[in-house]
Design a protein around this motif. Structure first.
Motif, short mmCIF file in Angstrom:
data_model
loop_
_atom_site.label_atom_id
_atom_site.label_comp_id
_atom_site.label_asym_id
_atom_site.label_seq_id
_atom_site.Cartn_x
_atom_site.Cartn_y
_atom_site.Cartn_z
N PRO A 68 25.22 -21.00 -26.33
CA PRO A 68 25.30 -20.41 -24.98
C PRO A 68 26.34 -19.30 -24.88
O PRO A 68 27.21 -19.16 -25.76
CB PRO A 68 25.70 -21.61 -24.10
N ASN A 69 26.26 -18.53 -23.82
CA ASN A 69 27.24 -17.46 -23.59
C ASN A 69 28.65 -18.04 -23.58
O ASN A 69 28.88 -19.11 -22.99
CB ASN A 69 26.99 -16.78 -22.24
N ALA A 77 30.28 -19.28 -26.05
CA ALA A 77 30.50 -20.39 -27.00
C ALA A 77 31.49 -20.02 -28.10
O ALA A 77 32.10 -20.88 -28.72
CB ALA A 77 29.17 -20.80 -27.62
N SER A 88 30.73 -14.41 -31.08
CA SER A 88 31.33 -13.12 -31.49
C SER A 88 32.70 -13.33 -32.10
O SER A 88 33.06 -12.66 -33.08
CB SER A 88 31.46 -12.18 -30.29
N GLU A 128 23.46 -9.79 -32.85
CA GLU A 128 22.37 -9.48 -31.91
C GLU A 128 21.59 -8.23 -32.33
O GLU A 128 21.57 -7.23 -31.61
CB GLU A 128 22.92 -9.31 -30.50
N PHE A 136 43.35 -18.11 -28.40
CA PHE A 136 43.91 -16.93 -27.72
C PHE A 136 44.89 -17.48 -26.70
O PHE A 136 44.46 -18.03 -25.67
CB PHE A 136 42.81 -16.11 -27.03
N ILE A 158 39.41 -21.26 -28.70
CA ILE A 158 38.06 -20.69 -28.64
C ILE A 158 37.21 -21.18 -29.81
O ILE A 158 36.04 -21.55 -29.64
CB ILE A 158 38.12 -19.15 -28.63
#
Ligand SMILES: Nc1ncnc2c1ncn2[C@@H]1O[C@H](COP(=O)(O)OP(=O)(O)OP(=O)(O)O)[C@@H](O)[C@H]1O
Length: 251
Positions: free
Chosen positions: A41-42, A44, A47, A176, A17, A22
């Protein structure tokens, strides 16, 4: 899709991006019939990875194959038509329509199996029968006439999964799936997902390690846009790099 090949193959996938890298070179085979969890982890990139597979984002470079067909860069509806379906929490549900009408509607979406013949009365009956079969599969037969808006949260999630599998999707992406559920609902819903996964290939992003380790037969660990390990739940639990980078005291 070949008989012995992976259901999904990802080859050197990158997503930037702007200046931010990413997804940084993911290569992964998802075995046909497996229940493959992606943890990490958050932030990472989980999504983003799913958004690339489902076609919401186009990769910066790299390839994604569904069976033998290259799907990277295709629009989401075309990927869906080829048999890959993504669960979108409960945002797909029409609250004012009944469970039956929601499922029938999903079966009649353009490009789904029923679309070509539903205009004929026999086709319409066939859609109705298929909707009933699906509603039974998701355990909502007793609620078939109920407005979707009146269902419990877990029932709505089951309905949404029913809409995801309508049209014979062979590969399912669950993002999730147990988010927002209480302990009992998580247990019940995990059992439901285990049944739905039979005869299908599932990829799941999930933060709840109990759910991951009870459902998945393969686990990949995504850290800072790269997969640092893939293996059985036991192999992942034992992997020193995974313990250091992610699982820590949880393992
Ligand atoms: N459309 C976008 N434009 C710019 N940056 C983005 C975009 N989408 C995601 N990112 C960035 O990419 C990184 C990875 O985000 P992503 O949501 O994929 O992570 P995640 O592993 O799913 O996190 P979480 O577990 O918290 O949901 C984050 O730093 C996020 O800010």
């Amino acid at each position: 899709m070949t008989a012995s090949g992976p259901a999904l193959s990802i080859r050197d996938l990158h997503k930037d991006f702007g200046a931010a890298q990413i997804i940084r070179g993911i290569s992964l085979d998802v075995r046909e019939g497996s229940f493959h969890a992606v943890i990490g982890p958050n932030g990472a990139g989980k999504s983003t990875f799913f958004n690339l597979i489902s076609g919401r984002f186009a990769p910066t470079s790299g390839k994604i194959l569904l069976g033998d067909t290259q799907i990277s860069g295709m629009r989401p509806y075309r990927i869906n038509r080829l048999g890959l379906s993504r669960s979108f929490q409960i945002t797909n549900i029409f609250n004012e329509m009944s469970v039956f009408e929601n499922i029938r509607c999903a079966l009649m979406w353009p490009g789904r199996a029923g679309y070509c013949f539903w205009r004929r009365a026999s086709g319409y009956r066939r859609i109705g029968a298929e909707a009933e079969r699906l509603i039974e599969e998701i355990g909502l037969s007793a609620r078939a006439g109920e407005k979707a808006g009146n269902l419990s949260y877990a029932e709505q999630r089951a309905l949404e999964v029913g809409m995801t599998i309508a049209g014979d999707a062979r590969v399912l992406l669950f993002d999730e799936p147990t988010a927002g559920m209480n302990h009992n609902e998580v247990e019940q819903f995990s059992g439901f997902l285990r049944k739905v996964a039979v005869g299908r290939t599932v990829m799941m992003v999930e933060h709840d390690m109990n759910v991951v380790f009870s459902l998945a037969d393969r686990v990949s660990v995504l850290v800072y846009g790269q997969i640092i390990a893939t293996g059985t739940p036991e192999e992942i639990r034992q992997d020193p790099a995974v313990r250091e980078a992610y699982l820590g005291a949880e393992a």
